[in-house]
Design an enzyme around this catalytic site. Structure first.
Site, PDB file in Angstrom:
ATOM      1  N   GLU A  61       0.864  -1.172   0.000  1.00 51.76           N
ATOM      2  CA  GLU A  61       0.000   0.000   0.000  1.00 51.76           C
ATOM      3  C   GLU A  61       0.907   1.231   0.000  1.00 51.76           C
ATOM      4  O   GLU A  61       1.214   1.756  -1.047  1.00 51.76           O
ATOM      5  CB  GLU A  61      -0.929  -0.037   1.209  1.00 51.76           C
ATOM      6  N   GLU A  67      -1.421   0.836  13.531  1.00 52.95           N
ATOM      7  CA  GLU A  67      -2.624   1.167  12.776  1.00 52.95           C
ATOM      8  C   GLU A  67      -3.880   0.904  13.602  1.00 52.95           C
ATOM      9  O   GLU A  67      -4.787   1.723  13.652  1.00 52.95           O
ATOM     10  CB  GLU A  67      -2.664   0.289  11.516  1.00 52.95           C
TER      11      GLU A  67
END
Ligand code: BGC
Length: 873
Positions: A467, A749
């Site tokens: 990503e 995260e």
């Protein structure tokens, strides 16, 4: 009482070399102990072509002063120093040390004759691209007085001259929305040239331009182009003033060599046996090299970078070499970081060493599941010739652990043979924080490390999985924290230019959810162009916050249209002006109650969150309009906001005792964004409810991306700072300190990226290096450390620490645009002690805790005492 000036700086550059501005604005910081010092005027000396000229500028400003001299031409340099004068009776400074500024290639014909070149070979369109080498020999007949290399790539480049590496940028020219803006870099290569034969070489890798970049199941390649290319101009000026140029053209030759592949996500394969010794020197036979072919000029404008280049900024040695449960050799660097290894090794020819990078161990082995399809694996094949030092060129990894297979026995594996290079955009570190609370200090360290790991050319969400994209919502949440810790002004300036270029493509006026996006693959464009709140709101939130931190009106002008276009046109509205209910939203992404496999399933209604942000963004736009003197627009948006608040209440509060969702996020946003302001009773009831909800949740966090950044602000505004201390000091999951108790060295995260039993969250997105939840550090700086910008750009400083919890002392320090600002406090048996340092030419408004007493102070260090003060619990 001393006063001196640090060397002047230009615009937001670090360094100001090869810049685009021909009248770069000048700033300088003050040093010294001058008390209550304020500037009345400044002498600015500009030396152009060896001739100094002093300009006396009557201004109180020491930040972003207009360039007083003649406009710089293309490739022109000047040396600048300044001397500041105080008000009547106050001292003047000496001249600052000189600083040099130099413009890049700005004339229309500067690139003429140069074009991107590619090797005359078939491009690997559907697979990894083997990096390509380009070389050219040239001779220099007289003494060189000045030589510059202007260079970029369709891909990433590393340049060499006469066998020596040019400069210290890595992953250059970084990542931009190449369809609009294509950065080139400028290097001083005077010392690399010699009289006689010279050779320039450049290696080009695929990078973001032509590599595999994106997210979700199908990650495309070749987003901006399928062919690797080099574009450069080398300019050599001799002692008679004559300029000769060497340009990328058909006279170059090309080849491939030791780098078999080098990809952003997947790592590098390096075959030392294929090295071409001396290929960038003149004693090299390139008769079997390929011809080159011409490629079209880059689509985007060729421009210098606004932000600092990416560099290797630090080296870490292993803290231990482990054996995994299955007997594998694993290096532990003791710190989750971003960059790569540099190894010095010798061994038999053909030895194949692999380095598998990972962020965590799981059940005694490195865990690569969170990487998804990113391999993060480097392979080094030895030639057997000698000891060699290698590091990869066109990839980067997020890791703390590296599993090493195939390491030769001839070289001990330790801190002399392997180090980790820490890589990020080389911005200036400005902000610091420390307290008596060790876990909180480590948390703050982790926030800094996650910033360092994700400010790599663009602000990325994570640095390890497939990503690593410039997600706007993450950046929006973290911006105030980032701007305190580092001077990210230039970094954001470039990124926001790309955001605007992409936003105004077509007429939707919707910024993509990650930037750079692309305009090549239609399907992907649809996905990236969803109008969503919080994420899209970055085009309003960022300009506002940047202006608070750096007070640059010119930069604000550049960004205003994007903010206005988003509010006026980009946001799909329902018939009363709130968000269209059919829109997809991320909203309070990663609410701790959302299931592992459904990060968006928050406890707060997505459109409630969106509407609250819309109200706040409309307020910010009104405020920006006012700053730019657009008074009618300021009033128009202020009125719009009032109307939106009325509609918000109809939609989300009137039919309910307090609000549709009695959650930390809904209540905190309502309070922080002043949505209840019209009714004191309703606001009080919301405040009481928020405190109760938090208490009932045993002071654990209940917010996702949207709520987290506002929670502390909301609690402080209702005099419930002590509640927030209870939350901050929690160590159970979900809380900020939980990750510290699990030995986290970066911010995660998810609140529970690692579960309490040490296993890894099974969600498909589980990064251990994500900065978003670190957004709370903004509150830590303001309320524990006690400092915040009072007026834009830190011209005045608000010093208002509010002690709480078990913390008995804290200090915050920032190198503001004016100079060093410091606040340190401690609570002892006799009361509260505070010491505040204010730089010359700025002021502070100090509010003391407990007494609420305030004072306005000028520059210098002053101390304060509140007798009998005890920390509220
Ligand atoms: C990223 C985020 C991002 C999100 C969008 C994730 O995969 O890591 O941080 O904002 O997608 O919801």
């Amino acid at each position: 009482m001393s006063l001196s000036l640090a060397p002047v700086t230009f615009e937001h550059h670090r360094p100001a070399f090869g810049i685009a501005e021909t009248k770069p604005r000048i700033s300088y910081r003050f040093e010294g102990t001058a008390v209550d010092w304020e500037q009345s005027e400044v002498d600015i000396e500009i030396t152009q072509n060896g001739i100094p000229k002093v300009y006396n500028v009557k201004t109180p400003d020491s930040v972003l002063i207009s360039w007083p001299g003649p406009e710089l031409k293309s490739k022109e340099s000047a040396t600048v120093r300044a001397r500041a004068h105080g008000l009547d009776g106050q001292p003047s400074s000496d001249w600052s040390q000189p600083s040099t500024v130099e413009t890049g290639l700005l004339a229309t014909d500067d690139w003429q004759g140069a074009f991107p070149i590619a090797a005359d070979r078939t491009t690997e369109t559907n697979g990894t691209k083997r990096p390509v080498l380009f070389r050219k020999e040239f001779s220099v007949n007289s003494t060189t007085t000045k030589a510059r290399l202007y260079i970029t790539a369709l891909g990433l480049y590393v340049a060499e001259i006469n066998g020596k590496r040019v400069g210290d940028h890595v992953l250059a020219p970084g990542w931009q929305s190449y369809s609009y803006r294509h950065v080139y870099d400028t290097y001083d290569i005077t010392d690399l040239l010699q009289k006689g034969d010279n050779t320039i070489g450049a290696t080009i890798g695929e990078g973001w331009y032509a590599g595999r970049i994106g997210f979700n199941k199908q990650i495309p390649r070749n987003l901006w182009g399928a062919t690797l290319g080099l574009l450069c101009v080398l300019s050599i000026t001799d002692d008679s003033g004559k300029e000769t140029t060497i340009k990328s053209d058909l006279s170059w030759s090309a080849s491939t060599a030791a780098i078999v592949s080098s990809e952003i996500y997947d790592g590098e394969v390096y075959d030392s046996a294929a090295e071409l010794k001396g290929w960038s020197t003149s004693n090299f036979n390139d008769s079997d090299w390929l011809a080159v072919k011409q490629l079209p000029m880059p689509v985007g404008s060729l421009v210098p970078s606004d932000g600092a280049p990416i560099k290797s900024v630090e080296q870490l040695k292993p803290v231990s070499i482990l054996k995994s449960k299955s007997g594998k050799t694993v290096i532990d660097f003791g710190q989750n970081l971003v960059g790569w290894l540099k190894v010095t090794v010798s061994g038999p020819a053909g030895t194949n060493i692999t380095f598998q990078h990972a962020e965590v161990l799981n059940d005694g082995e490195i865990d690569t599941v969170p990487l998804r399809s990113a391999k993060q694996r480097d392979t080094l094949i030895l030639s057997g010739n000698a000891t060699q030092t290698w590091e990869p060129s066109f990839t980067y990894h997020g890791f703390r652990y590296v599993q090493v297979d195939g390491w030769p026995s001839a070289t001990p594996l330790d801190g002399t043979s392997v180090v980790a290079q820490v890589v990020h955009s080389d911005m200036e570190r400005t902000g610091y924080f420390e307290s008596s609370h060790e876990l909180l200090n480590r948390f703050h360290e982790n926030v800094v490390w996650s910033l360092r790991g994700n400010f790599l050319g663009v602000p990325t969400d994570c640095p390890q999985r497939d990503e690593r994209l410039g997600w706007t919502g993450d950046a929006h949440a973290f911006m105030p924290t980032a701007n305190y810790l580092y001077d990210a002004s230039g970094f954001w300036r470039g990124w926001l230019k790309d955001a605007w270029s992409e936003q105004k493509r077509g007429d939707y006026m919707v910024p993509p959810v990650y930037i750079p996006s692309d305009d090549v693959n239609d399907d992907r464009r649809e996905r990236a162009r969803m109008p969503v709140s919080v994420w899209g709101d970055v085009v309003v939130g960022h300009p506002y916050q940047l202006y608070q931190n750096f007070a640059d009106k010119q930069m604000l002008e550049e960004q205003y249209d994007a903010a206005q276009a988003w509010i006026d046109k980009g946001i799909p509205r329902n018939d009363v002006g709130l968000w269209d209910r059919s829109t997809f939203q991320f909203a309070d992404w990663l609410d701790p109650k959302a299931p592992a496999d459904d990060a968006g399933a928050a406890t707060t209604n997505k459109h409630l969150v969106s509407d609250a942000y819309l109200i706040e963004m409309t307020r910010l736009l009104s405020s920006l309009s006012e700053v730019l003197g657009k008074d009618d627009l300021a009033t128009q948006y202020a009125d719009q906001r009032e109307e939106l608040i009325r509609e918000f209440h109809k939609a989300w509060t009137e039919a309910y005792p307090v609000i549709a969702n009695v959650t930390q996020t809904a209540l905190a946003l309502g309070i922080a964004f002043d949505i209840w302001a019209p009714s004191t009773a309703a606001r009080t009831s919301a405040a009481d409810t928020l405190r109760e909800v938090i208490k009932n949740n045993t002071y654990l966090v209940g917010t996702g991306f949207a709520g987290t950044q506002q929670l502390g602000n909301a609690l402080t505004s209702i005099n419930a700072t002590s509640d927030f201390y209870k939350m901050l000091q929690q160590t159970e999951v979900p809380s900020w300190l939980y990750a510290i108790t699990m030995n986290g060295t970066t911010t995660w995260e998810r609140w529970d990226s690692m579960l309490p039993d040490g296993s890894i969250n099974t969600g498909s997105m589980t990064s251990f290096n994500h900065y978003s939840f670190g957004s709370v550090a903004d509150w830590i700086h303001k309320k524990i450390g006690g400092i915040a910008p009072g007026s834009p750009g830190w011209k005045t400083i608000v010093v208002a620490p509010e002690p709480g919890g078990d913390i008995t002392s804290a200090s915050a320090h920032i190198l503001s645009p004016y100079g060093a600002v410091n606040s340190s406090w401690t609570v002892r048996a006799d009361g509260f002690h505070l010491s505040v340092t204010v730089p010359p030419n700025s002021k502070a408004e100090v509010t003391l805790p407990g007494s609420g007493e305030t004072a306005t102070i000028g520059s210098g260090t002053k101390t304060f005492f509140v007798e009998g003060y005890t920390i509220p619990q």
